[in-house]
Write a protein that holds these residues in place. Structure first.
Motif, mmCIF file in Angstrom:
data_model
loop_
_atom_site.group_PDB
_atom_site.id
_atom_site.type_symbol
_atom_site.label_atom_id
_atom_site.label_comp_id
_atom_site.label_asym_id
_atom_site.label_seq_id
_atom_site.Cartn_x
_atom_site.Cartn_y
_atom_site.Cartn_z
ATOM 1 N N ARG A 67 11.749 -13.611 -17.543
ATOM 2 C CA ARG A 67 12.861 -14.544 -17.452
ATOM 3 C C ARG A 67 12.771 -15.669 -18.471
ATOM 4 N N LEU A 68 11.613 -15.798 -19.144
ATOM 5 C CA LEU A 68 11.444 -16.861 -20.122
ATOM 6 C C LEU A 68 12.201 -16.530 -21.399
ATOM 7 N N GLN A 69 12.885 -17.511 -21.924
ATOM 8 C CA GLN A 69 13.646 -17.298 -23.152
ATOM 9 C C GLN A 69 12.688 -17.033 -24.315
ATOM 10 N N GLY A 70 12.951 -16.015 -25.080
ATOM 11 C CA GLY A 70 12.118 -15.676 -26.214
ATOM 12 C C GLY A 70 11.037 -14.672 -25.897
ATOM 13 N N ILE A 71 10.726 -14.488 -24.607
ATOM 14 C CA ILE A 71 9.725 -13.504 -24.216
ATOM 15 C C ILE A 71 10.397 -12.297 -23.588
ATOM 16 N N GLY A 72 11.244 -12.558 -22.590
ATOM 17 C CA GLY A 72 11.898 -11.454 -21.896
ATOM 18 C C GLY A 72 12.817 -10.650 -22.799
ATOM 19 N N LEU A 125 -0.334 -2.460 -18.708
ATOM 20 C CA LEU A 125 -0.137 -3.345 -19.850
ATOM 21 C C LEU A 125 0.346 -4.732 -19.443
ATOM 22 N N LEU A 126 1.010 -4.833 -18.312
ATOM 23 C CA LEU A 126 1.620 -6.101 -17.918
ATOM 24 C C LEU A 126 0.827 -6.850 -16.851
ATOM 25 N N ASN A 176 12.767 -2.918 -20.326
ATOM 26 C CA ASN A 176 11.784 -2.887 -21.401
ATOM 27 C C ASN A 176 11.065 -1.541 -21.375
ATOM 28 N N PRO A 177 11.231 -0.696 -22.397
ATOM 29 C CA PRO A 177 10.591 0.624 -22.396
ATOM 30 C C PRO A 177 9.079 0.570 -22.537
ATOM 31 N N LEU A 178 8.526 -0.600 -22.858
ATOM 32 C CA LEU A 178 7.082 -0.739 -22.978
ATOM 33 C C LEU A 178 6.422 -1.240 -21.695
ATOM 34 N N ALA A 179 7.235 -1.594 -20.716
ATOM 35 C CA ALA A 179 6.676 -2.133 -19.477
ATOM 36 C C ALA A 179 5.874 -1.060 -18.759
ATOM 37 N N LEU A 193 6.716 -9.633 -24.544
ATOM 38 C CA LEU A 193 6.431 -9.427 -23.121
ATOM 39 C C LEU A 193 5.125 -8.661 -22.944
ATOM 40 N N ILE A 194 4.885 -7.664 -23.778
ATOM 41 C CA ILE A 194 3.632 -6.920 -23.718
ATOM 42 C C ILE A 194 2.455 -7.821 -24.060
ATOM 43 N N LEU A 195 2.632 -8.696 -25.056
ATOM 44 C CA LEU A 195 1.555 -9.621 -25.408
ATOM 45 C C LEU A 195 1.249 -10.570 -24.257
#
Length: 344
Positions: A149-154, A104-105, A97-100, A160-162
């Protein structure tokens, strides 16, 4: 030396070495500027004279400012910048993820919350604070990895940022409640909690050396597995690597780096986003090349921001975290507004 060269080998060595040397030269110039410029009465001319006579007893006030005020914050800025830059690159690689970014996380927020608790409970040694901050950062890293690892987030960088923003907001709120509850804790960490190099001493770096040494060793071991993992899990397994173990060790390294940097200078946001972004723009997506360039780029960003923070509102100083946020926010907006996020 052969092991180091093998683990961190890269293509087109001449171009990368030239780029690395150029950035190192730029860092040396910025480091000199950090010693010459400040918010006090000691200007560049007096500081330069004191620097030339550093080995003598002359210099008086200027020599004191250089040795006791500016030089310690320069060394801490170098270490913190390198640690946050490399941690950001590793976190982006392991989450793809380039925003990680640690700020932010929730990784930096986890470290800061842990230190706040430690101060509330009476921790007054730098070594204990570093250990507690690293445990807090590890907790934040594990939350990030679980979310990834959560479906729809990862699979969605924005989600993921949210998720990381929610975790960071929760931890910052808890820290604020502690500050309202205990006046001593508030006085102890009010300036630290927004990120700053002011008032730091070289003794603050000593507790970091063991964990930074372990982190450096693990990075040397993980560089090639991470490069293989970027090609996909099946490719990495076919090359003899173990993706789960690689991810776990990367999380440990990120916790060591971010926890140590946060304990030394407070939570400094966006350095872990800006530095890898610039490194990839200069050297391409190979994680080994990115890590090499993060080594000088991280200190360049942090020390440059620290210099600006001293000069914009003399004779006072802006917190370093404010300047890095001003630098990093446009980069974050630019990446998010792009037509598509770059894959890692």
């Amino acid at each position: 030396m052969r092991v180091l060269t093998h683990c961190l080998s890269f293509g087109k060595p001449r171009s990368l070495i030239g780029l690395w040397l150029g950035l190192t030269g730029l860092l040396a110039a910025i480091a000199l500027s950090s010693l010459l410029y400040g918010a006090g009465d000691i200007g560049p001319a007096r500081a330069w004279q004191a620097l030339q006579h550093m080995g003598t007893a002359s210099g008086g006030e200027a020599r004191f400012v250089l040795t006791e005020l500016r030089m310690p914050r320069l060394w801490i800025g170098l270490v913190v910048g390198a640690a946050l830059g490399i941690a950001g690159a590793l976190l982006q690689a392991v989450t793809r993820n380039p925003l990680a970014e640690p700020g932010l996380l929730g990784v930096s927020a986890g470290a800061a919350f842990a230190v706040t608790l430690a101060i509330l409970w009476g921790a007054d040694t730098a070594t204990l604070r570093v250990s507690v901050a690293q445990l807090g950062a590890l907790g934040g890293c594990l939350c990030v990895l679980a979310a990834a690892r959560l479906q729809g987030i990862g699979d969605d960088p924005i989600r993921l940022i949210l998720a990381g923003a929610i975790l960071s907001g929760l931890l910052h709120s808890l820290s604020s409640l502690i500050l309202l509850y205990d006046q001593y804790t508030a006085d102890e960490i009010r300036f630290w909690v927004v990120g700053s190099l002011a008032g730091r001493q070289l003794d603050d770096l000593v507790p970091l050396f063991p964990s930074l040494g372990i982190a450096a060793l693990l990075i040397v071991m993980l560089a090639r597995p991470l490069a293989a993992l970027a090609l996909g899990e099946h490719v990495a397994i076919g090359l003899g690597h173990h993706p789960r173990l690689v991810r776990l060790l990367v999380i440990v390294v990120v916790a060591l780096l971010v926890g140590g940097a946060t304990a030394a200078a407070g939570p400094i946001a966006f350095v872990g986003l800006v530095v890898p972004f610039a490194a990839r723009a200069l050297a391409g997506p190979d994680i080994r090349r990115t890590l090499w360039l993060c080594l000088p780029l991280g200190p360049i960003v942090v020390v440059s921001a620290d210099i600006v923070s001293r000069l914009v509102v003399p004779p006072s100083e802006l917190p370093l975290g404010v300047l890095t946020a001003l630098i990093g926010a446009p980069v974050l907006i630019g990446v998010v507004r792009g037509r598509r996020l770059p894959t890692l």
